[in-house]
Design an enzyme around this catalytic site. Structure first.
Site, mmCIF file in Angstrom:
data_model
loop_
_atom_site.group_PDB
_atom_site.id
_atom_site.type_symbol
_atom_site.label_atom_id
_atom_site.label_comp_id
_atom_site.label_asym_id
_atom_site.label_seq_id
_atom_site.Cartn_x
_atom_site.Cartn_y
_atom_site.Cartn_z
ATOM 1 N N ARG A 178 -7.054 10.928 -7.129
ATOM 2 C CA ARG A 178 -8.233 10.120 -6.797
ATOM 3 C C ARG A 178 -9.516 10.931 -7.009
ATOM 4 O O ARG A 178 -10.536 10.390 -7.444
ATOM 5 C CB ARG A 178 -8.107 9.646 -5.352
ATOM 6 C CG ARG A 178 -9.276 8.905 -4.768
ATOM 7 C CD ARG A 178 -9.378 7.490 -5.305
ATOM 8 N NE ARG A 178 -10.423 6.757 -4.616
ATOM 9 C CZ ARG A 178 -11.717 6.824 -4.912
ATOM 10 N NH1 ARG A 178 -12.119 7.597 -5.898
ATOM 11 N NH2 ARG A 178 -12.600 6.131 -4.239
ATOM 12 N N TYR A 197 -14.305 -12.143 0.219
ATOM 13 C CA TYR A 197 -15.100 -10.987 -0.245
ATOM 14 C C TYR A 197 -16.264 -11.431 -1.121
ATOM 15 O O TYR A 197 -17.371 -10.903 -1.025
ATOM 16 C CB TYR A 197 -14.216 -9.997 -1.015
ATOM 17 C CG TYR A 197 -13.256 -9.263 -0.116
ATOM 18 C CD1 TYR A 197 -13.671 -8.138 0.603
ATOM 19 C CD2 TYR A 197 -11.946 -9.688 0.046
ATOM 20 C CE1 TYR A 197 -12.802 -7.474 1.457
ATOM 21 C CE2 TYR A 197 -11.071 -9.031 0.890
ATOM 22 C CZ TYR A 197 -11.502 -7.930 1.592
ATOM 23 O OH TYR A 197 -10.649 -7.275 2.437
ATOM 24 N N ASP A 227 -6.437 -3.413 -7.597
ATOM 25 C CA ASP A 227 -7.020 -3.958 -6.367
ATOM 26 C C ASP A 227 -7.326 -5.436 -6.566
ATOM 27 O O ASP A 227 -7.622 -5.868 -7.690
ATOM 28 C CB ASP A 227 -8.294 -3.213 -5.976
ATOM 29 C CG ASP A 227 -8.669 -3.506 -4.528
ATOM 30 O OD1 ASP A 227 -8.154 -2.809 -3.631
ATOM 31 O OD2 ASP A 227 -9.428 -4.462 -4.297
ATOM 32 N N ARG A 254 0.823 -1.222 0.000
ATOM 33 C CA ARG A 254 0.000 0.000 0.000
ATOM 34 C C ARG A 254 0.858 1.274 0.000
ATOM 35 O O ARG A 254 0.503 2.262 0.647
ATOM 36 C CB ARG A 254 -0.968 0.022 1.185
ATOM 37 C CG ARG A 254 -2.051 -1.040 1.106
ATOM 38 C CD ARG A 254 -3.109 -0.656 0.055
ATOM 39 N NE ARG A 254 -4.248 -1.550 0.109
ATOM 40 C CZ ARG A 254 -5.390 -1.260 0.749
ATOM 41 N NH1 ARG A 254 -5.525 -0.118 1.365
ATOM 42 N NH2 ARG A 254 -6.369 -2.115 0.748
HETATM 43 O O1 CP3 Z 1 0.122 -1.784 -2.451
HETATM 44 C C1 CP3 Z 1 -0.174 -0.874 -3.281
HETATM 45 O O2 CP3 Z 1 0.157 0.317 -3.132
HETATM 46 C C2 CP3 Z 1 -0.885 -1.257 -4.566
HETATM 47 C C3 CP3 Z 1 -2.288 -1.058 -4.572
HETATM 48 C C4 CP3 Z 1 -3.226 -1.959 -3.780
HETATM 49 C C5 CP3 Z 1 -4.503 -1.528 -3.363
HETATM 50 N N1 CP3 Z 1 -5.153 -2.595 -2.832
HETATM 51 C C6 CP3 Z 1 -5.035 -0.181 -3.536
HETATM 52 C C7 CP3 Z 1 -6.206 0.272 -2.745
HETATM 53 C C8 CP3 Z 1 -3.088 -3.304 -3.410
HETATM 54 C C9 CP3 Z 1 -1.904 -4.227 -3.563
HETATM 55 C C10 CP3 Z 1 -4.324 -3.688 -2.815
HETATM 56 C C11 CP3 Z 1 -4.611 -5.051 -2.354
HETATM 57 C C12 CP3 Z 1 -5.808 -5.289 -1.562
HETATM 58 N N2 CP3 Z 1 -7.059 -4.797 -1.747
HETATM 59 C C13 CP3 Z 1 -5.851 -6.200 -0.481
HETATM 60 C C14 CP3 Z 1 -4.698 -7.044 -0.001
HETATM 61 C C15 CP3 Z 1 -3.718 -6.251 0.779
HETATM 62 C C16 CP3 Z 1 -4.182 -5.865 2.153
HETATM 63 O O3 CP3 Z 1 -4.241 -4.659 2.418
HETATM 64 O O4 CP3 Z 1 -4.441 -6.778 2.939
HETATM 65 C C17 CP3 Z 1 -7.159 -6.181 0.027
HETATM 66 C C18 CP3 Z 1 -7.690 -6.970 1.196
HETATM 67 C C19 CP3 Z 1 -7.922 -5.301 -0.808
HETATM 68 C C20 CP3 Z 1 -9.378 -5.010 -0.710
HETATM 69 C C21 CP3 Z 1 -9.637 -3.591 -0.435
HETATM 70 N N3 CP3 Z 1 -9.353 -2.553 -1.290
HETATM 71 C C22 CP3 Z 1 -10.290 -3.043 0.711
HETATM 72 C C23 CP3 Z 1 -10.754 -3.853 1.900
HETATM 73 C C24 CP3 Z 1 -10.373 -1.664 0.509
HETATM 74 C C25 CP3 Z 1 -11.108 -0.648 1.372
HETATM 75 C C26 CP3 Z 1 -10.401 -0.358 2.634
HETATM 76 C C27 CP3 Z 1 -9.368 0.713 2.431
HETATM 77 O O5 CP3 Z 1 -8.233 0.537 2.915
HETATM 78 O O6 CP3 Z 1 -9.703 1.722 1.841
HETATM 79 C C28 CP3 Z 1 -9.745 -1.362 -0.719
HETATM 80 C C29 CP3 Z 1 -9.584 -0.040 -1.336
HETATM 81 C C30 CP3 Z 1 -8.223 0.357 -1.780
HETATM 82 N N4 CP3 Z 1 -7.342 -0.439 -2.449
HETATM 83 C C31 CP3 Z 1 -7.661 1.659 -1.655
HETATM 84 C C32 CP3 Z 1 -6.401 1.605 -2.247
HETATM 85 C C33 CP3 Z 1 -5.409 2.721 -2.402
HETATM 86 C C34 CP3 Z 1 -8.346 2.877 -1.049
HETATM 87 C C35 CP3 Z 1 -9.446 3.326 -1.960
HETATM 88 C C36 CP3 Z 1 -9.615 4.837 -2.114
HETATM 89 O O7 CP3 Z 1 -8.678 5.557 -2.481
HETATM 90 O O8 CP3 Z 1 -10.742 5.287 -1.898
#
Ligand code: CP3
Length: 354
Positions: free
Chosen positions: A50, A163, A87, A37
């Site tokens: 964004r 999910y 994602d 992340r």
């Molecule tokens: O690592 C990186 O920088 C690359 C981008 C990346 C994102 N998601 C961007 C994201 C990666 C590798 C992920 C993987 C991901 N997504 C996982 C596995 C890694 C982990 O954190 O355990 C999971 C479980 C998800 C599912 C997911 N995506 C959730 C539960 C959420 C909402 C919660 C949150 O943190 O916002 C997301 C959204 C998400 N994925 C965001 C980002 C930058 C935030 C969305 C936004 O900008 O509004």
């Protein structure tokens, strides 16, 4: 130069990339560093972009915006790797399941809890839906410096299944576990569907230019122990062997988060090249099969707070892992309120410049 030695060849590309060297089992003078992340809402330049997209999925599927966001942390901090901005839930989206990211609530999906719902998924638009991701990979590769590697990724089947079955995050995975226990044929069919889709998605990422891959099994710690092999090890092994059959040189990092006592078997049996370790596990004591690298595992809360505790732990981890194939990372993703200055300090410490 001694006579008789061959003239120096241009080094293979990966000799210039410390991430790839460590993933191939060769320690470098200092470990490479990237953060799960590393792109995201803690960066003001992320929030600015964004705001331009109509929703999170559209943001991930816009090659121009996704390329820029992928590059932001590399530019700002000098990371040794870029991770594709995307994602794990793009896979269910591309299979036709309804996926939405609701502000402040996280992802919401139309849950799949029976064979009829599973049968609704379709491959018909899978590759086409995900083709913008491949465009992003091509653009990022063209823009990255020679020393920085591009990591592609997907969710591992168990984590994506949670999910798809629960319809949301933040649960105790009760429905997913119930399905795994009491409807094993349906559960296997869900896992198989995700496994097949993940293989084709990651194959396309490699062919577009991803140089390493990570499989995020973020909720591996929720799998009941007797089901760990069927839910985690076997599908991961199938993905790894399918990818290795075609692309043996692309290293794969498995991240079975919170899998505790299962980690050694995961490392031995799945075929991954490196294992991501969470911050609940003592990474310095992790015994890996020969040549398997470890990645991790600073507590993201230490990065959030910075200061002397972070400095001590970063230096300690780097010192303890000297001479071993190791990739510096967090034990989980960067937390949203993390000050970017703390990330800059962390990278400087790992690079030995502080
Ligand atoms: O690592 C990186 O920088 C690359 C981008 C990346 C994102 N998601 C961007 C994201 C990666 C590798 C992920 C993987 C991901 N997504 C996982 C596995 C890694 C982990 O954190 O355990 C999971 C479980 C998800 C599912 C997911 N995506 C959730 C539960 C959420 C909402 C919660 C949150 O943190 O916002 C997301 C959204 C998400 N994925 C965001 C980002 C930058 C935030 C969305 C936004 O900008 O509004």
């Amino acid at each position: 130069m001694r006579t008789g030695t061959p003239s120096p060849q241009k080094p293979a590309r990966n000799l210039m990339k410390p991430l790839l060297q460590n993933l191939q089992g060769h320690a470098t003078a200092r470990p490479p560093v990237w953060l799960m992340r590393q792109a995201g809402r803690y960066l003001p330049e992320y929030r600015a972009l964004r705001a331009k997209a109509k929703n999170f999925i559209a943001f991930c599927l816009d090659p121009e915006l996704a390329t820029e966001v992928t590059l932001q942390p590399v530019r700002r901090f000098g990371m040794d790797a870029a991770i594709l901005f995307a994602d794990i839930l793009l896979v269910p989206h591309a299979l036709g399941q309804s996926v939405a990211f609701v502000e402040n609530e996280g992802p919401k999906l139309d849950p799949i809890r029976n064979a009829a719902a599973l049968a609704q998924l379709s491959d018909a638009r899978f590759a086409e839906t995900l083709s913008p991701v491949m465009q992003t990979i091509k653009r990022v590769r063209a823009a990255l410096p020679d020393t920085v590697a591009l990591i592609g990724f997907a969710g591992a089947p168990w984590t994506v299944a949670t999910y798809m079955i629960e319809g949301e995050g933040g649960t105790d995975y009760e429905r997913t576990r119930a399905m795994a226990w009491s409807e094993p044929a349906l559960f296997s069919a869900v896992i198989d569907r995700i496994t097949a889709a993940t293989i084709s998605y990651l194959m396309a990422q490699i062919e577009a230019g991803a140089e390493a891959l990570q499989l995020f099994d973020s909720w591996a710690g929720a799998v009941p122990a007797p089901l760990f092999d069927t839910a985690v090890i076997e599908p991961t092994k199938r993905i790894v062997s399918a990818l290795k059959a075609k692309h043996p040189a692309i290293p794969i990092i498995g991240f079975p988060r919170a899998a505790g006592s299962h980690v050694a078997r995961y490392a031995a049996l799945t075929g991954v090249d490196a294992v991501g370790i969470d911050h609940m596990t003592d990474l310095t004591a992790a015994v890996m099969p020969d040549g398997i690298a470890v990645q991790g595992n600073l507590d993201p809360v230490l990065l959030l707070h910075g200061g002397a505790a972070m400095e001590r732990e970063v230096r300690g981890l780097v010192a303890a892992m000297a001479g071993k194939p190791f990739v510096f990372n967090l034990g989980h993703g960067v937390m949203q309120p993390t000050p970017p200055e703390h990330v800059a300090r962390l990278v400087a410490l790992v690079k030995g410049a502080a």
